[in-house]
Design a protein around this motif. Structure first.
Motif, short mmCIF file in Angstrom:
data_model
loop_
_atom_site.label_atom_id
_atom_site.label_comp_id
_atom_site.label_asym_id
_atom_site.label_seq_id
_atom_site.Cartn_x
_atom_site.Cartn_y
_atom_site.Cartn_z
N ARG A 70 53.22 37.60 16.79
CA ARG A 70 52.87 37.95 18.18
C ARG A 70 51.59 38.77 18.18
NH1 ARG A 70 54.51 43.22 18.51
NH2 ARG A 70 55.94 43.76 16.84
N GLU A 71 50.94 38.75 19.31
CA GLU A 71 49.74 39.58 19.44
C GLU A 71 50.17 41.00 19.75
OE1 GLU A 71 47.13 37.82 22.27
OE2 GLU A 71 46.72 36.09 21.00
N ASP A 72 49.55 41.94 19.07
CA ASP A 72 49.89 43.34 19.29
C ASP A 72 48.85 43.94 20.23
OD1 ASP A 72 50.26 46.06 19.18
OD2 ASP A 72 50.70 46.09 17.02
N THR A 75 46.89 47.25 18.83
CA THR A 75 45.90 47.15 17.77
C THR A 75 44.99 45.95 17.92
OG1 THR A 75 47.39 45.83 16.44
CG2 THR A 75 47.52 48.21 16.14
N ALA A 79 50.69 40.67 14.86
CA ALA A 79 51.83 41.26 14.16
C ALA A 79 52.69 40.11 13.62
CB ALA A 79 52.64 42.13 15.10
N THR A 86 57.10 44.02 9.32
CA THR A 86 55.98 43.60 10.14
C THR A 86 54.66 43.96 9.47
OG1 THR A 86 57.24 43.74 12.17
CG2 THR A 86 54.86 43.83 12.38
N VAL A 88 50.40 43.64 10.03
CA VAL A 88 49.40 43.40 11.05
C VAL A 88 48.15 42.81 10.41
CG1 VAL A 88 47.94 44.44 12.84
CG2 VAL A 88 50.29 45.24 12.51
#
Ligand code: ZN
Length: 542
Positions: A70-72, A75, A79, A86, A88
């Motif tokens: 998924r997009e965090d 940051t 992720a 997890t 990144v």
């Protein structure tokens, strides 16, 4: 190896992120298929080249490894959740932080019209750092191995010569058990493995080997029209073992005549370091009984009628010794072997197999290998002795020795095929190839069997003054079970030649040998139940 069933755990579903902003449209071209192999199955994993880089989609990583992506928003990174951990990854730099350690991907992830694409090395550089069980990536052959799977590296190369084709297998690790099975029109070299990491040079010729083909755990050698028979040569075990399958032309002098089928005696795998119950035997033969601590201790006896055929191979005369009355050793050993087989089966209820059923050439190593492949519990090689003098008579029983043998024993061994050559000028300096010595760990039991055979023969027939001896017989050295060689009598003595040809004397010899096997079995079964004898670690080679 049983069929692979089931699949890899398919965990979380990837969250596909739609492109929010215009992204460079990836150029698409044919995918590369990787194979992911785990103990419980295998899955394809498709990579996609994007601008010259090998990429893998988040969907594929989700499907095969259960990776969630998924997009965090905090940051601005990606992720990646792997088994609850997890990581990144920066979509601008390709840097990834894995448990405080920073790794660099070969190229940053890119967002395609169907979700994120990550460089293929994300598997090796990121997933492998956290994945349990461990991941191993083999880029050269597009394999990802998960956990404790056996995927030996097998490099196959064909070498053609006028009457012989050699298929060389370089197997890593060298201890990988294998079996060779002759099927109509082809030889199958099968490995005990989850899968093969196979490098197969496409090769073939119109004569002996039409093609080499990879099968799931095996390599098929398609036989050409000139194929006659084959044999196997094995190099030392570790770390990479060279295994060579030699295909010989049918018109090789002395081998099976053209147009006839190859010898039915398979050239099987040698003694395996580990039990290999799933490896099949030769087609058309009953499967060997499954070894069991509860079962009888002697289930299979392999009887080896010495010599055979017309040609001399490996320094051993095809017909063997010839008596003054014209009897040939190869015929008498076959006759007596057949009687022994019937009698062992009838009196003791054991399975008895012959290394040759008729008058044909069988290489010495094939004989021991046949016994190994059929999981024989006992190997008995039958011969008739000969001397330049007509005087010597009587039976002699041999088991293997590699040194310390007498000149007389050496003479017999040279007649029947010696494994070692005495170096010129040396006394007992022997040239020995270590991998030939499967028999060494059975010597103690072989000596016991030899002693029993000597006793039971002595009850029934005349013995030579040297009734029990040790000698460096090549036919024994590769046998991965107790093994003896019996010189039933001297064919060079006119009276004994007549006796050996008579049914009554043959019956006495056979009775004695069956008695010996029966006594040996009784001894084994009287022993306290313990772990079975250690399997051989040493294979054999011609
Ligand atoms: Zn012989």
């Amino acid at each position: 190896m049983g069929a692979l069933v089931g699949g890899l755990a398919i965990g979380a579903v990837a969250v596909r992120m739609r492109a929010q902003a215009p992204a460079p449209q990836p150029t698409t071209s044919p995918q590369t298929l990787w194979t992911v192999i785990a103990a419980d199955g295998r899955r394809p994993l498709a990579s996609t080249p994007v601008n010259g880089r090998e990429m893998v989609s988040a969907d594929e990583l989700a499907r095969v490894f259960g990776v969630e992506l998924r997009e965090d928003p905090l940051t601005k990174g990606l992720a990646v959740t792997i088994q609850g951990k997890t990581i990144v990854i920066s979509p601008t730099t390709g840097l990834a932080s894995v448990g405080g350690r920073v790794v660099t991907l070969s190229t940053p992830p890119v967002r395609g019209d169907r979700g994120w694409l990550l460089p293929m090395d994300v598997v090796d550089r990121v997933l492998a750092l956290v994945y349990q069980p461990r991941l191993e990536v083999r880029p050269a052959t597009h394999l990802v191995l998960i956990g404790d799977v056996r995927v030996p590296r097998v490099q196959v190369r064909l070498e053609n010569q006028p009457r012989i084709a050699r298929v060389h297998f370089d197997v890593t690790p060298g201890a990988t058990p294998h079996a060779i099975v002759s099927e109509p029109g082809r030889l199958i070299v099968r490995f005990e493995a989850t899968a093969l990491d196979l490098e197969l040079a496409p090769a073939g010729s119109p004569d002996l080997v039409l093609a080499l083909r990879g099968l799931p755990n095996a390599v098929a050698i398609d036989e050409g029209p000139r194929y006659g028979t084959y044999r196997v040569i094995e190099g030392p075990e570790a770390p990479t073992r060279r295994l060579t399958v030699e295909l010989l032309a049918a018109d090789t002098p002395g081998l099976t005549a053209p147009g006839q089928p190859a010898p039915t005696t398979p050239v099987p795998a040698p003694g395996q370091p580990q039990p290999a119950p799933s490896l099949p035997g030769a087609p058309g033969q009953p499967p060997p009984p499954t070894p069991s601590l509860e079962g009888p201790s002697i289930q299979t006896v392999v009887i080896d009628p010495g010599h055979g055929g017309e040609i001399d191979v490996e320094g051993v005369r095809g017909p063997g010794a010839k008596g003054p009355g014209g009897s040939l050793e190869k015929h008498l050993t076959l006759t007596i072997a057949r009687l022994l087989k019937s009698s062992l089966e009838a009196r003791l209820g054991v399975r008895a197999l012959l290394t040759r059923e008729d008058d044909r050439t069988v290489y010495l190593d094939e004989r021991a290998a046949f016994a190994n492949n059929n999981k024989a519990d006992l190997f008995i090689s039958l011969h008739l002795n000969a001397s330049v003098s007509p005087k010597p008579t009587g039976a002699e029983v041999f088991f293997l020795s590699l040194d310390g043998y007498s000149p007389e024993a050496r003479r017999v061994a040279q007649m029947e095929g010696a494994v070692v050559q005495t170096a010129t000028g040396g006394d007992r300096q022997i040239e020995m190839m270590l991998w030939e010595m499967a028999q060494l760990q059975h010597l103690e039991q072989s000596a016991i069997v030899a002693g029993l055979v000597e006793q039971t023969l002595r009850d029934k027939v005349k013995m030579s003054p040297r009734a029990i001896q040790q000698a460096p017989f090549r036919v024994l050295v590769g046998a991965n079970m107790p093994a003896v060689l019996v010189e039933l009598g001297f064919i060079s003595n006119p009276d004994e030649e007549k006796l050996l040809g008579s049914h009554a004397y043959q019956a006495r010899l056979v009775d004695a040998l069956v008695d010996a096997v029966g006594r040996y079995r009784a001894q084994l079964e009287a022993r306290p139940k313990a772990a079975p004898a250690a399997p051989a670690a040493a294979p054999r080679t011609p």
